[in-house]
Write an enzyme that holds these catalytic residues in place. Structure first.
Site, short mmCIF file in Angstrom:
data_model
loop_
_atom_site.label_atom_id
_atom_site.label_comp_id
_atom_site.label_asym_id
_atom_site.label_seq_id
_atom_site.Cartn_x
_atom_site.Cartn_y
_atom_site.Cartn_z
N GLY A 1 8.85 52.67 100.56
CA GLY A 1 9.06 53.67 101.44
C GLY A 1 10.27 54.47 101.34
N CYS A 2 10.67 55.19 102.71
CA CYS A 2 11.83 55.82 102.54
C CYS A 2 13.01 55.07 102.05
CB CYS A 2 12.20 56.24 104.06
SG CYS A 2 13.62 57.17 104.13
N PHE A 3 13.57 55.73 101.10
CA PHE A 3 15.01 55.20 100.32
C PHE A 3 16.01 55.20 101.24
CE2 PHE A 3 14.93 59.25 97.50
CZ PHE A 3 15.42 59.97 98.50
N TRP A 4 16.04 55.74 102.36
CA TRP A 4 17.33 55.65 103.09
C TRP A 4 17.32 54.23 103.55
CZ3 TRP A 4 16.34 60.39 106.84
CH2 TRP A 4 16.72 61.61 106.05
#
Length: 173
Positions: A10-13
């Site tokens: 998902g979101c790499f953050w």
């Protein structure tokens, strides 16, 4: 010797922080992998026409921190039963995948996936794919270590994502 592991979650953050604070982890870089467009930008990937997934590339010393340990952390960050994104981030670029750099990594990843599937932890099949690593494109600088650079926005985004509730429900038992 330093090895690499690359995970789409998902979101790499949200995928950097769980890996960075362990002995033996040298570097975690947000980026893109798995697509057909050379030198993709964040906008290219977000639009969904590059074929890339948001990933984190982890450089680690396997004599200190094993690939198996990385996989254990990885599984606890994602919903491995969701093929269409992760939490509030939807679409192909947010799908989950393990990108492997060797036959040994592929074997270990497959065994880890089978162990999770047989654990009874989830009611649905594990759909996270295991793929051969391709060219890694680092994300733009403002995405690197986002949780440190923009802590308030990171916390806010994570709080509304549903990721932490999912982790608590499935892993904190």
């Amino acid at each position: 010797m330093i090895e690499k592991a690359t995970f789409a979650g998902g979101c790499f953050w949200c995928m950097v922080k769980p890996f960075v604070e362990w002995d033996g982890i040298h570097k975690v870089t947000s980026g893109y992998m798995g697509g057909h467009l050379e030198n993709p930008t964040y906008e290219d990937v977000k639009k969904g026409n590059s074929g890339h997934l948001e990933v984190v590339e982890i450089e680690f010393d396997p004599t200190i921190f094993s690939y198996e340990q990385l996989l254990d952390i990885y599984w606890m960050q994602i919903d491995p039963t969701d093929a269409y994104g992760q939490f509030h981030d939807r679409g192909e670029s947010y799908a989950t995948a393990i990108f492997t750099y060797s036959e040994e990594q592929k074997r270990i990843a497959q065994a880890s996936k089978e162990k999770l599937a047989n654990s009874g932890r989830f009611d649905k099949p594990i759909v996270t794919t295991i793929r051969d690593a391709q060219h890694f494109y680092p994300a733009e600088d403002y995405h690197q270590d986002y949780y440190k650079k923009e802590p308030d926005h990171y916390k806010q985004d994570r709080a509304v994502s549903g990721r932490d509730e999912f982790i608590a429900e499935h892993w904190k038992k």
